[in-house]
Structures are given as structure tokens and as C-alpha cells.
Design an enzyme around this catalytic site. Structure first.
Site, PDB file in Angstrom:
ATOM      1  N   SER A   1       0.825  -1.211   0.000  1.00  0.00           N
ATOM      2  CA  SER A   1       0.000   0.000   0.000  1.00  0.00           C
ATOM      3  C   SER A   1       0.859   1.261   0.000  1.00  0.00           C
ATOM      4  O   SER A   1       1.612   1.495  -0.934  1.00  0.00           O
ATOM      5  CB  SER A   1      -0.958  -0.037   1.192  1.00  0.00           C
ATOM      6  OG  SER A   1      -1.872   1.018   1.140  1.00  0.00           O
TER       7      SER A   1
ATOM      8  N   ASP B   1      -3.483   6.271  -3.275  1.00  0.00           N
ATOM      9  CA  ASP B   1      -2.288   5.656  -2.710  1.00  0.00           C
ATOM     10  C   ASP B   1      -1.848   4.510  -3.629  1.00  0.00           C
ATOM     11  O   ASP B   1      -2.426   4.307  -4.708  1.00  0.00           O
ATOM     12  CB  ASP B   1      -2.522   5.202  -1.267  1.00  0.00           C
ATOM     13  CG  ASP B   1      -3.545   4.083  -1.138  1.00  0.00           C
ATOM     14  OD1 ASP B   1      -4.186   3.723  -2.146  1.00  0.00           O
ATOM     15  OD2 ASP B   1      -3.711   3.559  -0.022  1.00  0.00           O
TER      16      ASP B   1
ATOM     17  N   ASP C   1      -1.975   1.158  -3.831  1.00  0.00           N
ATOM     18  CA  ASP C   1      -2.857   0.079  -4.312  1.00  0.00           C
ATOM     19  C   ASP C   1      -4.278   0.590  -4.547  1.00  0.00           C
ATOM     20  O   ASP C   1      -5.200  -0.191  -4.717  1.00  0.00           O
ATOM     21  CB  ASP C   1      -2.858  -1.106  -3.353  1.00  0.00           C
ATOM     22  CG  ASP C   1      -3.368  -0.763  -1.957  1.00  0.00           C
ATOM     23  OD1 ASP C   1      -3.298   0.429  -1.579  1.00  0.00           O
ATOM     24  OD2 ASP C   1      -3.826  -1.667  -1.245  1.00  0.00           O
TER      25      ASP C   1
ATOM     26  N   ASP D   1      -6.743   1.706  -2.865  1.00  0.00           N
ATOM     27  CA  ASP D   1      -7.951   1.456  -2.070  1.00  0.00           C
ATOM     28  C   ASP D   1      -8.347   2.696  -1.264  1.00  0.00           C
ATOM     29  O   ASP D   1      -9.356   2.707  -0.570  1.00  0.00           O
ATOM     30  CB  ASP D   1      -7.791   0.237  -1.158  1.00  0.00           C
ATOM     31  CG  ASP D   1      -6.705   0.406  -0.100  1.00  0.00           C
ATOM     32  OD1 ASP D   1      -5.875   1.330  -0.230  1.00  0.00           O
ATOM     33  OD2 ASP D   1      -6.665  -0.411   0.844  1.00  0.00           O
TER      34      ASP D   1
END
Length: 420
Positions: A63, A210, A212, A214
Site C-alpha cells: 500500500s 495511494d 494500491d 484502495d
């Protein structure tokens, strides 16, 4: 979990492909079929887990963490989270015991990337009323993370459906070396690039993700960053406009703006602990249409109760089309319920510091809430204190009813009590 079929995806980090290959081999050795998404966002893994009826899903990603970190995000069947106290702890025990034997039944990897993305894109686009969209220019900053290709697939489908949206792309191509730095728009020092690009392109608003994707973060047309608690309120309002009796889940840090919006719309606001496992469980228990955290995590019932960084900007585009600029919508809410933003204090003894704060404020407090850290309602202002799980840090959030100066005074009082 007795899994026989597992969805696997990975982010753009330099180490992710090799780690994903090892994850795939480990799953095959245990008799699992691997449904491979390749380069994909965490939410694509979550969606595909339910879409394919798999027994679980794994996304190899770190992440927003530093470049030399990596890890895995995992879900069960139906994209349900693993509980930290049971599921993850049990996995830790199994890994440390290391008593695995290869299964006699071996499966190959099945490439489902194209099928999975097409189904995912179709689902995402169903969250917006295309006919309500007005011509808008939106600046999107993928931070050279994983978001770019997925966004392009969504943008292409929106164009096919007739959405009158124009996109300006910034740092769009995935690059695991992250030449612009790890995409973490929550940090103030990472925001100027997006803010400047929003102004330069005369965009109606800006979005940054960000690594990834999510989480997504919003910028007004002026380039000003929109704090996460006000985004939660906006998205709650978007759902309640379509279903006034809906239930909305929110975290306990900054709450008054969301609670006020939900009450005025005729909905029901339910507070739960911070963290995706708690939010998702509360959403399932309450049949909530939406759940939001001020940290830019947004969860949707009709997206397998999971978080998404793509659905929020689509909802924002519809909100702006119907109600005018985000800047105006947010300014009104900031004036009604000003907040401090999250303030971090590094302390030697966080427990003792929080105990001092409680002792100092409890005698005049209207109520004390211990659902998640220490929540103290002082009447016209309130604050929440939470200890970090990983470092000696206490996080403070404060808010007031229509009085920004009261927020500043409250923060100073809490600070003095914390520091002793």
C-alpha cells in the site's frame, strides 16, 4: 480456511511479482487453484473473490508503506475480512509451525485478468447515474502506483456509456521505483503536485490515490485539499439522496458533521471502531449502504461490503454535477463543524498521558466514549484520542459546533494535559 480456489493479485512494487509467484506456488503446493489477476488493485482482488466464488483472495501489496516494504492483504470467501485476533493469529501460528506437506492434487494457475477487470469495471460504473453527469474536467494522480491501467479501463467504459467527463492524468504510468516518492496523499508534503496540476488544468476537482488505490483523496478546484471527515459526509449525503432511510457507518474520530448530515436526510448513523474489519462487520450487521473513515477508506454494501478508491470519485462527479463545486459544498460543512485534522504526539508513556487527559476533562465532560480510544464530549466541542498500534504515538482529533476558535483552544488544552 480449507480453500480450494484463491484469487491472487499484486501491486507495482519491484518485489511484488516475485512474491506473488511464491504465493501462487505455495497455494498450488497445498492443492489450490490460483485465479491470477496480475497487476491489480486491492479492491479488484476483493471484488474478484466474490465474483468468481473463490474461497479467498490475496493481494501482494504494501500500500502506502516505504519502498522496501511488502506484504499481503487477505480476505475470506464472500470477500469477508480475517479477524486479527483469530484469523491472522492462526495464520501466524501455522506459518511458524511450518509443517506443510505438498498436496497430491495439483492445480495450475488460471489467468482471469481480462474477465475480472471487465466485470469489475462494469460494477464500478453502475454506482453513478450517467445521465446526471455534466461536462467536467477531473485531474487524476495515480502517483505511478497501480491505479493507472484500472482507471483507464473505467474511463474507457464511461466514455462508451456517454459520460461527458474529461480527464487530465498526472504520474499515470505504473513504476515500481516510485520516482515521485511513495504515493501517500495523506501527508501534506505530498499534496502540492496534485494541487498545482488541478489549478494548471482548470479542473473541476482533483483525485489522488495511494499505491494500491484502495484510498482516494480529493482536491477542490482551487487546489485545496479536502479533509477526509468531510468526504465521508459528502458520500453519505450522495447515498441518502437516493435512499433517505439508509444506514451509514462511520468511525469515532470526527463524527458530528456526518451525524448531522445523516440525521437531516432522514438516515441512520452508526458509529463503530476504526479499521476495515470493524467497519465491514458493522456494515453487514446493519445492512449499511456505505461506511467511511476519515483516513480516506470508503466501503460500499453493493461492492461486496469492501473498500474502493474508484467509486468515491465517481460519486463526487455526480455530486458536483447535481449540486455545484466541491469547494462550496465543503465550505458550508467546515463552517458548521470545524475540525483540527489529525495531530500526532510522540510520547514515552501513551497510557499515562491519556489517563492524565481523562482525569483532567472527565469532571466537566458531558459524556465519555471508550469505543475506540478516548472520546470526550464537552458540549460545544469534543475530541478523540487514540494510541497507535505500532509506535509510541497518540493521535488527537477535535471538532466543534460552528466555532473554529474553540477547536484551537480545545487542542491546546488537550496538548497541555498530554504533555503533563
Amino acid at each position: 480456511m480449507n480453500a480450494k480456489t484463491v484469487v491472487l493479485g499484486r501491486d507495482v512494487r519491484a518485489s511484488s511479482e516475485a512474491l506473488a509467484n511464491c504465493v501462487a506456488q505455495g497455494l498450488i503446493d497445498q492443492g489450490c487453484q490460483v485465479l491470477d489477476l496480475g497487476l491489480s488493485g486491492t479492491e479488484e482482488v476483493y471484488f474478484a473473490t466474490t465474483h468468481f466464488g473463490a474461497d479467498g483472495g490475496i493481494c501482494v501489496t504494501a500500500s502506502h508503506n516505504p519502498i522496501d516494504y511488502n506484504g499481503m492483504k487477505m480476505v475470506r470467501a464472500d470477500s469477508a475480512p480475517l479477524e486479527a485476533a483469530s484469523g491472522l493469529a492462526h495464520i501466524k501460528d501455522l506459518a511458524e509451525a511450518n509443517t506443510f506437506e505438498k498436496s497430491v492434487t495439483l492445480y495450475n494457475i488460471r489467468d482471469v485478468a481480462e474477465e475480472a477487470r471487465a466485470a469489475y469495471v462494469e460494477r464500478i460504473c453502475q454506482f453513478v447515474d450517467i445521465s446526471a453527469l455534466k461536462p467536467l474536467t477531473i485531474l487524476v494522480n495515480a502517483g505511478q502506483g497501480t491505479a493507472g491501467p484500472t482507471f483507464d479501463a473505467i474511463a474507457e467504459r464511461l466514455a462508451e456509456l456517454g459520460a461527458p467527463l474529461v480527464f487530465e492524468r498526472l504520474f499515470h504510468e505504473p513504476d515500481g521505483t516510485f520516482p515521485q516518492g511513495i504515493p501517500t496523499p495523506l501527508l501534506p508534503e505530498n499534496r502540492p503536485a496534485t494541487a498545482n496540476a488541478v489549478r494548471a488544468s482548470c479542473a473541476d476537482f482533483g483525485v489522488a490515490w495511494d499505491g494500491d488505490f484502495d484510498r482516494c483523496f480529493f482536491f477542490e478546484h482551487t487546489g485545496a485539499f479536502i479533509d477526509g471527515e468531510y468526504v465521508v459526509g459528502l458520500l453519505a449525503e450522495a447515498f441518502l439522496a437516493k435512499d433517505p432511510s439508509a444506514t451509514i457507518i462511520h468511525d469515532p474520530r470526527i463524527i458530528w458533521n456526518t451525524q448531522d448530515l445523516v440525521a437531516k436526510a432522514g438516515g441512520r448513523a452508526v458509529q463503530t471502531r476504526t479499521g476495515h474489519a470493524f467497519i465491514k462487520k458493522a456494515m453487514r450487521d446493519e445492512n449499511a449502504v456505505y461506511g467511511g473513515e476519515m483516513s480516506a477508506h470508503h466501503y460500499f454494501r453493493d461492492f461486496v461490503y469492501c473498500g474502493s478508491g474508484m467509486i468515491p470519485w465517481l460519486l463526487a462527479a455526480e455530486l458536483v454535477s447535481r449540486n455545484g463545486p466541491l469547494a462550496e459544498l465543503v465550505a458550508h460543512r467546515k463552517a458548521a463543524f470545524p475540525s483540527s485534522g489529525e495531530i500526532n504526539f510522540t510520547l514515552d508513556d501513551t497510557k499515562a498521558a491519556i489517563a492524565r487527559v481523562r482525569a483532567g476533562f472527565e469532571p466537566e465532560a458531558i459524556s465519555i466514549d471508550e469505543m475506540d480510544g478516548l472520546g470526550v464530549n464537552m458540549g460545544e466541542w469534543r475530541f478523540n484520542l487514540r494510541s497507535s498500534n505500532t509506535e509510541p504515538v497518540v493521535r488527537l482529533n477535535a471538532e466543534a459546533r460552528g466555532d473554529a476558535e474553540l477547536v484551537e483552544q480545545g487542542v491546546e488544552r488537550v496538548k497541555q494535559a498530554l504533555l503533563g
